[in-house]
Design an enzyme around this catalytic site. Structure first.
Site, mmCIF file in Angstrom:
data_model
loop_
_atom_site.group_PDB
_atom_site.id
_atom_site.type_symbol
_atom_site.label_atom_id
_atom_site.label_comp_id
_atom_site.label_asym_id
_atom_site.label_seq_id
_atom_site.Cartn_x
_atom_site.Cartn_y
_atom_site.Cartn_z
ATOM 1 N N HIS A 99 -11.219 -4.788 13.052
ATOM 2 C CA HIS A 99 -11.425 -3.358 13.233
ATOM 3 C C HIS A 99 -12.731 -3.144 13.994
ATOM 4 O O HIS A 99 -13.734 -3.751 13.658
ATOM 5 C CB HIS A 99 -11.540 -2.637 11.885
ATOM 6 C CG HIS A 99 -10.264 -2.647 11.093
ATOM 7 N ND1 HIS A 99 -10.209 -2.267 9.772
ATOM 8 C CD2 HIS A 99 -9.003 -2.996 11.440
ATOM 9 C CE1 HIS A 99 -8.962 -2.377 9.347
ATOM 10 N NE2 HIS A 99 -8.220 -2.819 10.327
ATOM 11 N N GLY B 108 -5.807 1.308 15.536
ATOM 12 C CA GLY B 108 -7.029 2.111 15.421
ATOM 13 C C GLY B 108 -7.270 2.564 13.988
ATOM 14 O O GLY B 108 -7.845 3.627 13.752
ATOM 15 N N ARG C 14 -7.052 -12.269 22.648
ATOM 16 C CA ARG C 14 -5.820 -12.368 23.447
ATOM 17 C C ARG C 14 -5.430 -11.003 24.016
ATOM 18 O O ARG C 14 -5.620 -9.980 23.366
ATOM 19 C CB ARG C 14 -4.651 -12.859 22.570
ATOM 20 C CG ARG C 14 -4.744 -14.317 22.192
ATOM 21 C CD ARG C 14 -3.574 -14.735 21.319
ATOM 22 N NE ARG C 14 -3.654 -14.161 19.976
ATOM 23 C CZ ARG C 14 -2.810 -14.455 18.997
ATOM 24 N NH1 ARG C 14 -1.821 -15.292 19.209
ATOM 25 N NH2 ARG C 14 -2.938 -13.910 17.807
ATOM 26 N N LYS C 15 -4.833 -11.021 25.208
ATOM 27 C CA LYS C 15 -4.306 -9.790 25.800
ATOM 28 C C LYS C 15 -3.117 -9.333 24.971
ATOM 29 O O LYS C 15 -2.296 -10.140 24.551
ATOM 30 C CB LYS C 15 -3.810 -10.068 27.230
ATOM 31 C CG LYS C 15 -4.842 -9.832 28.300
ATOM 32 C CD LYS C 15 -4.183 -9.898 29.677
ATOM 33 C CE LYS C 15 -5.221 -9.646 30.768
ATOM 34 N NZ LYS C 15 -4.589 -9.599 32.103
ATOM 35 N N LYS D 265 -1.655 -20.481 -2.687
ATOM 36 C CA LYS D 265 -1.595 -19.506 -3.781
ATOM 37 C C LYS D 265 -0.200 -19.501 -4.405
ATOM 38 O O LYS D 265 -0.048 -19.554 -5.634
ATOM 39 C CB LYS D 265 -1.953 -18.116 -3.226
ATOM 40 C CG LYS D 265 -1.888 -16.981 -4.233
ATOM 41 C CD LYS D 265 -2.319 -15.675 -3.558
ATOM 42 C CE LYS D 265 -2.231 -14.486 -4.493
ATOM 43 N NZ LYS D 265 -2.796 -13.264 -3.894
ATOM 44 N N ASP E 280 -3.559 -3.170 15.420
ATOM 45 C CA ASP E 280 -4.380 -2.687 16.542
ATOM 46 C C ASP E 280 -4.126 -1.212 16.853
ATOM 47 O O ASP E 280 -4.275 -0.774 17.985
ATOM 48 C CB ASP E 280 -4.141 -3.529 17.813
ATOM 49 C CG ASP E 280 -4.169 -5.016 17.529
ATOM 50 O OD1 ASP E 280 -5.134 -5.472 16.903
ATOM 51 O OD2 ASP E 280 -3.215 -5.729 17.905
#
Length: 443
Positions: free
Chosen positions: A67, A41, A321-322, A160, A39
């Site tokens: 994103h 950016g 979620r916060k 996998k 998160d």
């Protein structure tokens, strides 16, 4: 070395033969990686670099990434597609290291297409990528939470590693054979989780509907990547998902994702050698956030944390979620730099700190009264570290309209210099808002 041939008299009977002294390296890829817990950016940095890129790649993760990119006041959300696909000239490549949830892929593409961005003829998918369709059923019966996104990515990577996974190449080859393997895998999960309900025929029918749509997009990923690296000069961008502290090996285990989201994942997730890795840009938020549970040394469970959460609108794109919030932690970023070798940083959301009279930065950890030189691997140790802070003066000025470094308040400039000096890595971009224009480039 660029694949030089030298004449060697003893190489051939005619004396005119030559040998290759070293292979051609080809094009280099530019990598964008998260340096904290996600998160940061990254999408905005990728969007900036994708404007003149020829190709944008995803190498790991799945639709557990989130994103958000704003272009011409339109907000686009990306989870599986590389966000650089916004550029209509870009070819987007989803590598073998990515988990592909097919319904999610087509749903996301259609949603963005409705906003005016066509994509299908510009998307290439590696035939070695694993399919995440079955795994979403496991979520209703999965074990205790590790703070994940509940997208079923972990179980796909587990399958996998256990060599029972299903890949794109399997779906496109013999559907009868694929169906048998699908049913076998589903039966394995049903024996592990008796309450699990799977409509096998229904699921297979859905998967079959994707075959014709997928076929034109699928390539042998290794060969495709090789041709891109060794063909004409190209700008190739790799978009990391998640972040260093969520890496399966180097993150705050077990509260991590299931893939390598550090620089090594670029090579294994695309099928390319390390010599083709060029610039590695680390994306750092001007403070720290984390979603879900797990240690967070600089977390502020107080009005500072609340202020950062509210001002920064810190809510997860994928989970809703916060996010937990705290001061910038340079111990953590230094650790991410040790692993990734950042060539420059993008510092985002500086404007969120505009209202603070003073700003703290975590610069060292103490354990049992002693400063430690490393980032602790063990969660219990990380929970009890005592963070050593430096307090820097705030700037109490709105920076959201600033477009050059020189226009930033003096104390904001000092904050940037402090980060650069401490890490030994230059800051190349500073983000002061949501839009493309609010990324200030320094060099």
């Amino acid at each position: 070395c660029s694949g030089v041939r030298v004449s060697e008299e003893h190489c051939g009977a005619d004396g005119g033969s030559s040998r290759v002294t070293c292979p051609s390296v080809g094009n280099k890829v530019t990598v964008v990686l998260g340096a904290q817990w996600g998160d940061e950016g990254k999408g905005k940095v990728v969007d900036l670099l994708a404007q003149d890129a020829d190709m944008v790649c995803r190498c790991q993760g799945g639709n557990n990434a989130g994103h958000t990119v704003v272009v011409d006041s339109v907000e686009y959300d990306f989870h599986l597609l590389p966000s650089g696909i916004i550029n209509p000239k870009v070819t987007a490549f989803i590598g073998n290291g990515v988990v592909i949830h097919l319904p999610g892929l087509f749903e996301e593409a259609e949603k963005n297409m409705r906003k005016g961005k066509g994509w299908e003829n510009r998307l290439i998918i590696s035939d070695r990528a694993h399919i995440g369709r079955l795994m979403s059923h496991l979520l209703s019966v999965s074990p205790p939470s590790l703070g994940t996104t509940k997208k079923g990515i972990g179980p796909v990577y587990s399958a996998k590693a256990a060599r029972s996974g299903l890949r794109i190449c399997d779906l496109l080859a013999d559907f009868q054979e694929f169906s048998e393997r699908f049913k076998h895998l589903a039966s394995q999960y049903k024996s592990m989780y008796p309450s699990l309900e799977i409509d096998m025929d229904g699921e297979l029918e859905k998967l079959k509907t994707y075959v014709d749509r997928l076929k034109p997009m699928v390539r042998d990923g290794v060969f495709f990547m090789y041709k891109a690296l060794h063909g004409s000069s190209k700008k190739i961008l790799v978009e990391g998902a998640n972040a260093a502290l969520l890496d399966i090996d180097f993150g705050t285990y077990p509260f991590v994702t299931s893939s390598n989201c550090t620089v090594g994942g670029v090579c294994t997730g695309l099928g390319m050698p390390p010599q083709n890795v060029g610039e590695v840009y680390g994306v750092v938020k001007a403070y720290t956030t984390r979603v879900g549970i797990g240690a967070f040394p600089t977390e502020q469970n107080n009005e500072i944390g609340e202020l950062l959460q509210t001002r920064g609108k810190e809510v997860g794109v994928t989970t809703g979620r916060k996010r937990r919030c705290g001061w910038l932690d340079l111990v953590l970023i230094k650790y991410a730099h040790m692993i990734n070798g950042f060539t420059a940083l993008a510092l985002t959301k500086l404007d969120i700190l505009d209202v603070l009279p003073e700003i703290k930065v975590g610069v060292a950890y103490k354990v049992d009264g002693e400063i430690i030189q490393h980032f602790p691997a063990n969660q219990e140790v990380l929970h009890k570290v005592e963070v050593q802070y430096e307090t820097l003066p705030g700037w109490k000025t709105d920076t959201s309209a600033v477009r050059t470094f020189e226009e930033l308040p003096e104390n904001a400039q000092k904050y940037i210099f402090y980060i650069e000096d401490h890490l030994g890595v230059p800051v190349k971009w500073i983000g002061v808002g949501k839009s493309r224009e609010s990324m200030i480039q320094l060099f």
